[in-house]
Design an enzyme around this catalytic site. Sequence first.
Site, PDB file in Angstrom:
ATOM      1  N   ASP A  28       0.832  -1.206   0.000  1.00  0.00           N
ATOM      2  CA  ASP A  28       0.000   0.000   0.000  1.00  0.00           C
ATOM      3  C   ASP A  28       0.868   1.258   0.000  1.00  0.00           C
ATOM      4  O   ASP A  28       1.983   1.258   0.528  1.00  0.00           O
ATOM      5  CB  ASP A  28      -0.914  -0.029   1.241  1.00  0.00           C
ATOM      6  CG  ASP A  28      -2.062   0.959   1.134  1.00  0.00           C
ATOM      7  OD1 ASP A  28      -2.440   1.321  -0.005  1.00  0.00           O
ATOM      8  OD2 ASP A  28      -2.588   1.370   2.191  1.00  0.00           O
ATOM      9  N   HIS A  63       2.179   3.474  -9.043  1.00  0.00           N
ATOM     10  CA  HIS A  63       1.959   2.059  -9.371  1.00  0.00           C
ATOM     11  C   HIS A  63       3.105   1.520 -10.237  1.00  0.00           C
ATOM     12  O   HIS A  63       3.549   0.395 -10.059  1.00  0.00           O
ATOM     13  CB  HIS A  63       0.625   1.873 -10.108  1.00  0.00           C
ATOM     14  CG  HIS A  63      -0.578   2.241  -9.276  1.00  0.00           C
ATOM     15  ND1 HIS A  63      -0.699   1.867  -7.957  1.00  0.00           N
ATOM     16  CD2 HIS A  63      -1.697   2.959  -9.559  1.00  0.00           C
ATOM     17  CE1 HIS A  63      -1.861   2.334  -7.479  1.00  0.00           C
ATOM     18  NE2 HIS A  63      -2.468   3.001  -8.431  1.00  0.00           N
ATOM     19  N   SER A  68      -7.619  -5.648  -4.994  1.00  0.00           N
ATOM     20  CA  SER A  68      -8.661  -6.233  -4.141  1.00  0.00           C
ATOM     21  C   SER A  68     -10.010  -6.206  -4.850  1.00  0.00           C
ATOM     22  O   SER A  68     -10.209  -5.482  -5.832  1.00  0.00           O
ATOM     23  CB  SER A  68      -8.756  -5.452  -2.825  1.00  0.00           C
ATOM     24  OG  SER A  68      -9.418  -4.213  -3.027  1.00  0.00           O
ATOM     25  N   LEU A 106      10.979 -20.440  -5.314  1.00  0.00           N
ATOM     26  CA  LEU A 106       9.983 -19.598  -4.637  1.00  0.00           C
ATOM     27  C   LEU A 106       8.668 -19.716  -5.404  1.00  0.00           C
ATOM     28  O   LEU A 106       8.675 -19.833  -6.627  1.00  0.00           O
ATOM     29  CB  LEU A 106      10.438 -18.128  -4.656  1.00  0.00           C
ATOM     30  CG  LEU A 106       9.446 -17.109  -4.074  1.00  0.00           C
ATOM     31  CD1 LEU A 106       9.469 -17.153  -2.544  1.00  0.00           C
ATOM     32  CD2 LEU A 106       9.764 -15.688  -4.536  1.00  0.00           C
TER      33      LEU A 106
HETATM   34  C1  IPE Z   1      -5.354  -2.744  -0.049  1.00  0.00           C
HETATM   35  O1  IPE Z   1      -5.070  -1.410  -0.243  1.00  0.00           O
HETATM   36  C2  IPE Z   1      -5.398  -3.457  -1.363  1.00  0.00           C
HETATM   37  C3  IPE Z   1      -4.114  -3.641  -2.026  1.00  0.00           C
HETATM   38  C4  IPE Z   1      -2.956  -3.294  -1.558  1.00  0.00           C
HETATM   39  C5  IPE Z   1      -4.186  -4.295  -3.309  1.00  0.00           C
HETATM   40  P1  IPE Z   1      -6.213  -0.304  -0.351  1.00  0.00           P
HETATM   41  O2  IPE Z   1      -5.546   0.997  -0.513  1.00  0.00           O
HETATM   42  O3  IPE Z   1      -7.194  -0.706  -1.386  1.00  0.00           O
HETATM   43  O4  IPE Z   1      -6.933  -0.428   1.084  1.00  0.00           O
HETATM   44  P2  IPE Z   1      -7.789   0.595   1.906  1.00  0.00           P
HETATM   45  O5  IPE Z   1      -8.857   1.123   0.985  1.00  0.00           O
HETATM   46  O6  IPE Z   1      -6.875   1.673   2.367  1.00  0.00           O
HETATM   47  O7  IPE Z   1      -8.334  -0.192   3.040  1.00  0.00           O
HETATM   48  C1  IPE Z   2      -1.683   0.194  -3.317  1.00  0.00           C
HETATM   49  O1  IPE Z   2      -1.441   1.551  -3.360  1.00  0.00           O
HETATM   50  C2  IPE Z   2      -1.849  -0.400  -4.678  1.00  0.00           C
HETATM   51  C3  IPE Z   2      -3.220  -0.835  -4.993  1.00  0.00           C
HETATM   52  C4  IPE Z   2      -4.237  -0.859  -4.154  1.00  0.00           C
HETATM   53  C5  IPE Z   2      -3.450  -1.261  -6.354  1.00  0.00           C
HETATM   54  P1  IPE Z   2      -2.629   2.601  -3.321  1.00  0.00           P
HETATM   55  O2  IPE Z   2      -3.039   2.889  -4.720  1.00  0.00           O
HETATM   56  O3  IPE Z   2      -3.724   2.124  -2.449  1.00  0.00           O
HETATM   57  O4  IPE Z   2      -1.910   3.853  -2.709  1.00  0.00           O
HETATM   58  P2  IPE Z   2      -2.495   4.852  -1.629  1.00  0.00           P
HETATM   59  O5  IPE Z   2      -2.922   4.031  -0.452  1.00  0.00           O
HETATM   60  O6  IPE Z   2      -3.657   5.545  -2.267  1.00  0.00           O
HETATM   61  O7  IPE Z   2      -1.363   5.770  -1.325  1.00  0.00           O
HETATM   62 MG    MG Z   3      -4.163   2.387  -0.468  1.00  0.00          MG
END
Ligand code: IPE
Ligand code: IPE
Ligand code: MG
Length: 227
Positions: free
Chosen positions: A13, A30, A59, A125
């Site tokens: 995240d 990303h 997710s 792995l």
């Molecule tokens: C969790 O991150 C999902 C992934 C890392 C793929 P999110 O950014 O979607 O989660 P929330 O919304 O902060 O809970």
């Molecule tokens: C996690 O990073 C990657 C995915 C959920 C695909 P985020 O896109 O959720 O990044 P933040 O949490 O908004 O910084």
């Molecule tokens: Mg996030």
Amino acid sequence: MGNIARHIAIIMDGNGRWASERGLKRVKGHERGAEVVRTLTVHASNHPEIEVLTLYAFSTENWKRPKMEVDFLMRLLGNYLKKELPTYVKNEVRFETIGDLSRFSDALREQIETMKRQTRHFKKLTQVLALNYGSQDEIARAARKLCDSGEKIDAEHLEKHLESAQFGPVDILIRTGGEQRLSNFLLWQSAYAELFFTPTLWPDFGPEEFERIIEEYKRRHRRFGGI
Ligand code: IPE
Ligand code: IPE
Ligand code: MG
């Protein structure tokens, strides 16, 4: 010495925030995040203990994001698989997924299947990418299969129908990006996982911090309900 780090799972995240902090578009985060996936996968493949590395990439709730970002993530995944197949082959990494792939395009599904096929005999792995994955969805799907099977309804039989069961229980669960929640990731398999939350944003995460977490994990006292 210490606990064995067999299965490590990571909630990757903080990509969006990493980019915003730099005045860049979220998707740039990303892109950088995908590079960290490659670096860490290679690192884990050379680690003597780690057998499974499960990474939360998309997710079941991430479809709520703007279409432009979702489309970008799908393209990024396709490009990553195309570009990194030789990396997986060279480092003997088996590629696997959990999650409902039926919502992805035929082309992307085909690419995912090709990657799995071409790496399935590797043993250094197993890297599991969680794609359109949600634990509640996974458990509900397993419950449906268990009911259809007519088997006894208990934890042991339910677990057999979970897609993630084949990769075993999670030993270490890491979440980058500072939030302290599971966001519907591997709820069943993490029942006794050791949890680590780091403020480091995913694009800034790397082997050094990963190793520090493993070191701390080794010193923790896992009791599994015993004394
Ligand atoms: C969790 O991150 C999902 C992934 C890392 C793929 P999110 O950014 O979607 O989660 P929330 O919304 O902060 O809970
Ligand atoms: C996690 O990073 C990657 C995915 C959920 C695909 P985020 O896109 O959720 O990044 P933040 O949490 O908004 O910084
Ligand atoms: Mg996030």
